[in-house]
Scaffold this motif. Structure first.
Motif, PDB file in Angstrom:
ATOM      1  N   VAL A  35      30.374  28.400 -35.436  1.00 49.55           N
ATOM      2  CA  VAL A  35      29.049  28.118 -35.974  1.00 49.55           C
ATOM      3  C   VAL A  35      28.581  26.830 -35.324  1.00 49.55           C
ATOM      4  N   ARG A  36      27.236  26.896 -35.349  1.00 48.85           N
ATOM      5  CA  ARG A  36      26.526  25.814 -34.502  1.00 48.85           C
ATOM      6  C   ARG A  36      26.327  24.522 -35.485  1.00 48.85           C
ATOM      7  N   ASN A  37      26.136  24.799 -36.638  1.00 50.16           N
ATOM      8  CA  ASN A  37      26.041  23.711 -37.813  1.00 50.16           C
ATOM      9  C   ASN A  37      27.151  23.538 -38.542  1.00 50.16           C
ATOM     10  N   LEU A  38      27.801  22.485 -38.131  1.00 49.37           N
ATOM     11  CA  LEU A  38      29.359  22.403 -39.082  1.00 49.37           C
ATOM     12  C   LEU A  38      29.138  21.909 -40.371  1.00 49.37           C
ATOM     13  N   ASP A  39      28.088  21.381 -40.796  1.00 46.00           N
ATOM     14  CA  ASP A  39      27.809  21.115 -42.369  1.00 46.00           C
ATOM     15  C   ASP A  39      27.792  22.398 -42.788  1.00 46.00           C
ATOM     16  N   LYS A  40      26.737  23.385 -42.614  1.00 49.67           N
ATOM     17  CA  LYS A  40      26.818  24.634 -43.132  1.00 49.67           C
ATOM     18  C   LYS A  40      28.064  25.288 -43.035  1.00 49.67           C
ATOM     19  N   GLY A  41      28.510  25.318 -41.813  1.00 50.78           N
ATOM     20  CA  GLY A  41      29.766  25.767 -41.706  1.00 50.78           C
ATOM     21  C   GLY A  41      31.065  25.222 -43.010  1.00 50.78           C
ATOM     22  N   LYS A  42      30.969  24.083 -43.253  1.00 47.88           N
ATOM     23  CA  LYS A  42      31.914  23.391 -44.174  1.00 47.88           C
ATOM     24  C   LYS A  42      31.560  24.141 -45.729  1.00 47.88           C
ATOM     25  N   GLU A  43      30.437  24.038 -45.660  1.00 44.24           N
ATOM     26  CA  GLU A  43      30.013  24.899 -47.037  1.00 44.24           C
ATOM     27  C   GLU A  43      30.386  26.408 -47.018  1.00 44.24           C
TER      28      GLU A  43
ATOM     29  N   ALA B  29      40.867  36.229 -36.431  1.00 39.91           N
ATOM     30  CA  ALA B  29      39.461  36.662 -36.232  1.00 39.91           C
ATOM     31  C   ALA B  29      38.688  35.513 -35.996  1.00 39.91           C
ATOM     32  N   VAL B  30      37.879  35.775 -34.684  1.00 36.11           N
ATOM     33  CA  VAL B  30      36.799  34.710 -34.514  1.00 36.11           C
ATOM     34  C   VAL B  30      35.604  35.276 -34.796  1.00 36.11           C
ATOM     35  N   VAL B  31      34.704  34.890 -35.631  1.00 35.65           N
ATOM     36  CA  VAL B  31      33.511  35.373 -35.931  1.00 35.65           C
ATOM     37  C   VAL B  31      32.275  34.559 -35.609  1.00 35.65           C
ATOM     38  N   THR B  32      31.250  34.766 -34.847  1.00 37.88           N
ATOM     39  CA  THR B  32      30.475  33.839 -34.520  1.00 37.88           C
ATOM     40  C   THR B  32      29.218  33.964 -35.376  1.00 37.88           C
ATOM     41  N   GLY B  33      28.404  32.982 -35.644  1.00 40.56           N
ATOM     42  CA  GLY B  33      27.361  32.792 -36.831  1.00 40.56           C
ATOM     43  C   GLY B  33      27.911  33.174 -38.311  1.00 40.56           C
ATOM     44  N   ALA B  34      29.004  32.693 -38.502  1.00 33.18           N
ATOM     45  CA  ALA B  34      29.722  32.975 -39.655  1.00 33.18           C
ATOM     46  C   ALA B  34      29.467  32.054 -40.882  1.00 33.18           C
ATOM     47  N   ASN B  35      28.283  31.371 -40.820  1.00 36.82           N
ATOM     48  CA  ASN B  35      28.096  30.389 -41.824  1.00 36.82           C
ATOM     49  C   ASN B  35      27.229  31.003 -42.937  1.00 36.82           C
ATOM     50  N   SER B  36      26.487  32.087 -42.489  1.00 38.27           N
ATOM     51  CA  SER B  36      25.619  32.464 -43.411  1.00 38.27           C
ATOM     52  C   SER B  36      25.339  34.111 -42.943  1.00 38.27           C
TER      53      SER B  36
ATOM     54  N   LEU C 298      25.266  38.106 -42.393  1.00 39.74           N
ATOM     55  CA  LEU C 298      26.271  39.169 -42.043  1.00 39.74           C
ATOM     56  C   LEU C 298      27.353  38.499 -41.556  1.00 39.74           C
ATOM     57  N   GLY C 299      27.353  37.370 -40.845  1.00 38.46           N
ATOM     58  CA  GLY C 299      28.594  36.649 -40.335  1.00 38.46           C
ATOM     59  C   GLY C 299      29.457  36.187 -41.331  1.00 38.46           C
ATOM     60  N   PHE C 300      28.686  35.621 -42.532  1.00 39.70           N
ATOM     61  CA  PHE C 300      29.504  35.209 -43.729  1.00 39.70           C
ATOM     62  C   PHE C 300      30.154  36.114 -44.484  1.00 39.70           C
ATOM     63  N   GLU C 301      29.490  37.130 -44.691  1.00 35.98           N
ATOM     64  CA  GLU C 301      30.039  38.379 -45.360  1.00 35.98           C
ATOM     65  C   GLU C 301      31.236  39.019 -44.503  1.00 35.98           C
ATOM     66  N   THR C 302      31.001  38.999 -43.456  1.00 40.60           N
ATOM     67  CA  THR C 302      32.233  39.646 -42.541  1.00 40.60           C
ATOM     68  C   THR C 302      33.389  38.575 -42.748  1.00 40.60           C
ATOM     69  N   ALA C 303      33.230  37.489 -42.524  1.00 44.35           N
ATOM     70  CA  ALA C 303      34.172  36.369 -42.387  1.00 44.35           C
ATOM     71  C   ALA C 303      35.033  36.347 -43.786  1.00 44.35           C
ATOM     72  N   THR C 304      34.059  36.451 -44.990  1.00 44.55           N
ATOM     73  CA  THR C 304      34.385  36.471 -46.534  1.00 44.55           C
ATOM     74  C   THR C 304      35.523  37.789 -46.543  1.00 44.55           C
ATOM     75  N   ALA C 305      35.358  38.911 -45.941  1.00 41.29           N
ATOM     76  CA  ALA C 305      36.068  40.215 -46.346  1.00 41.29           C
ATOM     77  C   ALA C 305      37.382  40.002 -45.462  1.00 41.29           C
ATOM     78  N   LEU C 306      37.023  39.542 -44.257  1.00 39.60           N
ATOM     79  CA  LEU C 306      38.358  39.681 -43.507  1.00 39.60           C
ATOM     80  C   LEU C 306      39.298  38.497 -44.102  1.00 39.60           C
ATOM     81  N   ALA C 307      38.777  37.177 -44.640  1.00 44.69           N
ATOM     82  CA  ALA C 307      39.753  36.435 -45.166  1.00 44.69           C
ATOM     83  C   ALA C 307      40.492  36.958 -46.439  1.00 44.69           C
TER      84      ALA C 307
END
Length: 302
Positions: A45-53, A17-24, A26-35
């Motif tokens: 994500v645009r911001n890799l630092d926030k993405g790593k978090e 699954a590829v989720v855009t805007g997944a660092n925070s 709705l996208g984060f919650e979507t990615a979390t549930a799928l994982a």
């Protein structure tokens, strides 16, 4: 299905699954549930630092979760092409593309290519990304493109073909409505083309209702007071329509999912309706043609 929730998500093992805007949000919650359901999730994500978090938070909640980062700037066609090329190299198959990222009610800004920021990011960016990745979804049984719209597609919404970039007087609300209407027009036209090409992949839309996320940081102060939170819901609840659209075996192409409560603001996800304007096939086709011209992206089913 009454009160559909994350417990209803089928096993997603072996799905990508590829989720855009997944660092925070709705996208984060979507990615979390799928994982958590076993999917290999790419946080685009645009911001890799926030993405790593975000990756760290997901793997802490689900040890062993398969999560990776992909830099993606939806406000740059060159950035989208670069990201798509990297995704294509890494992933010969994609099961779910979730077009979630977006901006709402910013001051007048433009993308790197000169498009009004909301239309350029919310619609054109995802139109381009989907077209560049679609051939990775088409061969995959049950693959889906999920695009996130909003109840805002009904508010002062129209496609201003004579001034898509709002050069002649900018309205934050009107520009957002245009972009969210475009998300639905895109979904319905994509589904029509997939059906005409006899493809098994489907296109589905969803909306989160009123959700407490960073997306609302540009809302007027009146709409950010604590009393308004009573009418909204958490990001986890707001992500449920997306998750249902992405994983429920009963979902069909061209459907639209949102909260079941009054005004579509909150509640568990159900099949909902969109505006009459969003079902205008002439409008869908015209927007598609213009989007191809503006992005330079054509689809492998055209």
């Amino acid at each position: 299905m009454a009160k559909w929730s994350t417990t209803d998500i089928p096993d997603q093992t072996d799905r990508t699954a590829v989720v855009t805007g997944a660092n925070s949000g709705l996208g984060f919650e979507t990615a979390t549930a799928l994982a958590a359901a076993g999917a290999h999730v790419v946080l685009a994500v645009r911001n890799l630092d926030k993405g790593k978090e975000a990756v760290n938070r997901i793997t802490a909640a689900t040890p062993g979760a398969r999560v990776e980062l992909q830099q993606l700037d939806l406000a740059s066609l060159a950035g989208i092409r670069s990201a798509a090329e990297e995704l294509r190299d890494k992933h010969p198959r994609i099961d779910l593309l979730i077009n979630n990222a977006g901006v709402m009610y910013p001051p007048k800004e433009t993308t790197r290519d000169g498009f009004e920021l909301q239309f350029g990011t919310n619609h054109l960016g995802h139109f381009a990304l989907t077209g560049l990745l679609l051939d990775r979804l088409l061969p995959v049984p049950g693959s889906r493109v999920i695009t996130i719209s909003s109840i805002g597609h009904r508010i002062r919404a129209a496609i201003h073909f004579d001034d898509l970039n709002w050069d002649n007087g900018y309205s934050r609300v009107g520009a957002y409505g245009q972009s969210k209407l475009a998300n639905l027009l895109f979904t319905y036209e994509l589904q029509r083309r997939l059906t005409a090409a006899d493809q098994n992949s489907i296109a589905v839309a969803a909306h989160p209702g009123g959700s407490n996320t960073e997306l609302g940081r540009h809302l007027p102060a009146l709409l950010r007071v604590p009393a308004m939170r009573v009418l909204s819901q958490s990001a986890a609840m707001g992500a449920l329509p997306t998750l249902r659209a992405a994983t429920d075996p009963g979902v069909q192409g061209g459907q639209y999912y949102g909260p079941s409560g009054p005004g579509g603001l909150r509640g568990h996800p159900e099949l909902v309706s969109s505006s009459k304007q969003s079902h205008d096939t002439d409008l869908q086709r015209r927007l598609w043609q213009v989007s191809e011209e503006l992005t330079g992206v054509t689809y492998p089913i055209d």
